[in-house]
Design a protein around this motif. Structure first.
Motif, short mmCIF file in Angstrom:
data_model
loop_
_atom_site.label_atom_id
_atom_site.label_comp_id
_atom_site.label_asym_id
_atom_site.label_seq_id
_atom_site.Cartn_x
_atom_site.Cartn_y
_atom_site.Cartn_z
N ILE A 91 0.86 -1.18 0.00
CA ILE A 91 0.00 0.00 0.00
C ILE A 91 0.89 1.23 0.00
CG2 ILE A 91 -1.86 1.24 1.15
CD1 ILE A 91 -2.80 -1.43 2.32
N ILE A 139 1.64 5.15 -0.23
CA ILE A 139 0.88 6.31 0.25
C ILE A 139 1.69 7.59 0.03
CG2 ILE A 139 -0.01 7.43 2.33
CD1 ILE A 139 -0.53 4.60 3.43
N LYS A 166 1.32 11.60 1.30
CA LYS A 166 0.57 12.55 2.13
C LYS A 166 0.64 13.93 1.49
CE LYS A 166 0.40 9.94 6.30
NZ LYS A 166 0.71 9.90 7.72
N PHE A 168 5.53 8.28 -4.21
CA PHE A 168 4.90 8.06 -2.91
C PHE A 168 5.88 8.43 -1.79
CE2 PHE A 168 2.84 5.14 -5.86
CZ PHE A 168 1.51 5.41 -5.62
N ARG A 203 -7.70 3.67 7.86
CA ARG A 203 -8.27 4.62 6.89
C ARG A 203 -9.35 5.51 7.50
NH1 ARG A 203 -8.24 0.22 2.07
NH2 ARG A 203 -6.10 0.60 1.40
N TRP A 227 -5.37 9.73 8.24
CA TRP A 227 -5.64 9.45 6.83
C TRP A 227 -6.30 10.62 6.11
CZ3 TRP A 227 -2.69 5.80 8.17
CH2 TRP A 227 -2.21 4.91 7.24
N VAL A 254 -3.84 11.93 3.56
CA VAL A 254 -3.41 11.10 2.44
C VAL A 254 -4.04 11.65 1.16
CG1 VAL A 254 -3.56 8.80 1.40
CG2 VAL A 254 -3.09 9.04 3.85
N ARG A 263 -2.77 10.38 -2.01
CA ARG A 263 -2.71 9.29 -2.98
C ARG A 263 -2.44 7.99 -2.23
NH1 ARG A 263 1.41 8.20 -8.08
NH2 ARG A 263 0.20 6.46 -8.95
N GLU A 264 -3.23 6.98 -2.53
CA GLU A 264 -3.07 5.67 -1.92
C GLU A 264 -3.54 4.63 -2.92
OE1 GLU A 264 -4.72 2.93 1.79
OE2 GLU A 264 -5.25 5.05 1.71
N ASP A 271 -3.93 0.30 -3.31
CA ASP A 271 -3.98 -0.95 -2.56
C ASP A 271 -3.70 -2.11 -3.52
OD1 ASP A 271 -4.89 -3.28 -1.15
OD2 ASP A 271 -6.13 -1.99 0.12
#
Length: 184
Positions: free
Chosen positions: A89, A91, A93, A140, A164, A169, A172, A174-175, A177
């Motif tokens: 995952i 991420i 921020k 990321f 989440r 979160w 955040v 962009r994330e 999975d």
């Protein structure tokens, strides 16, 4: 040591899904390889048949001594034979997160979101490693890697949902999975 996650045509992990949670996704690839090296090689020419994310497992940040002791006591290592399921995952921020001081980020991370305290109950069933990538120029800030046995898949979903829903979160932007299963 640098860890490279490469989505492509071959690898020790079969990709089950690639889903955007926030922002742009990554291309779906059939496999993922994970390699560890002391240096980063230059990236290959852009290709529609692969992607590459690089991070560094650094010292644990935003933790106090007693939290670190608790994490070390509860955490399982990666690579356990029964842990045939995994999730990558990545991420990123937003700038508001990075404009805060480390103390302000710590307050949100643990005091408000209880990231460490609430996650401890999922260990050692779920092993995890955080790789820092913000300073390496990638897309990321963090690459979060989880491994778990199929019997703990529901617990993993609970953990991800809890994280989440936290205040942390909200930062955040962009994330993605990526769900995987080990190739036997």
């Amino acid at each position: 040591m640098f860890t490279t996650f490469r989505g492509g045509q071959t690898g020790t992990w079969r990709v089950l899904s690639v889903a955007p949670v926030r922002g742009e996704t990554l291309p779906l690839m059939p496999a993922l390889s994970v390699t560890h090296a002391d240096t980063i090689s230059l990236p290959p020419a852009p290709s529609s048949s692969s992607w590459r994310l690089i991070g560094v497992a650094s010292h644990v940040r935003y933790v106090e001594r007693l939290e670190k002791i608790a994490l070390n006591k509860a955490q399982a290592g990666l690579g356990r034979p029964e842990a045939s399921c995994a999730a990558l995952i990545p991420i990123r921020k937003n700038s508001a997160w990075w404009l805060m001081s480390q103390n302000e980020r710590r307050r949100i991370f643990e005091d408000k979101s209880r990231h460490i305290a609430d996650s401890l109950k999922y260990l050692p069933a779920i092993a995890r490693q955080l790789y820092h990538s913000r300073d390496l120029g990638g897309p990321f800030d963090f690459l979060t890697w989880f491994e778990y046995a199929p019997a703990h898949a529901e617990r993993f979903e609970e953990l991800v949902a809890m994280l989440r829903e936290s205040e942390e979160w909200q930062f955040v932007e962009r994330e993605v999975d990526v769900r995987l299963v080990k190739v036997v």
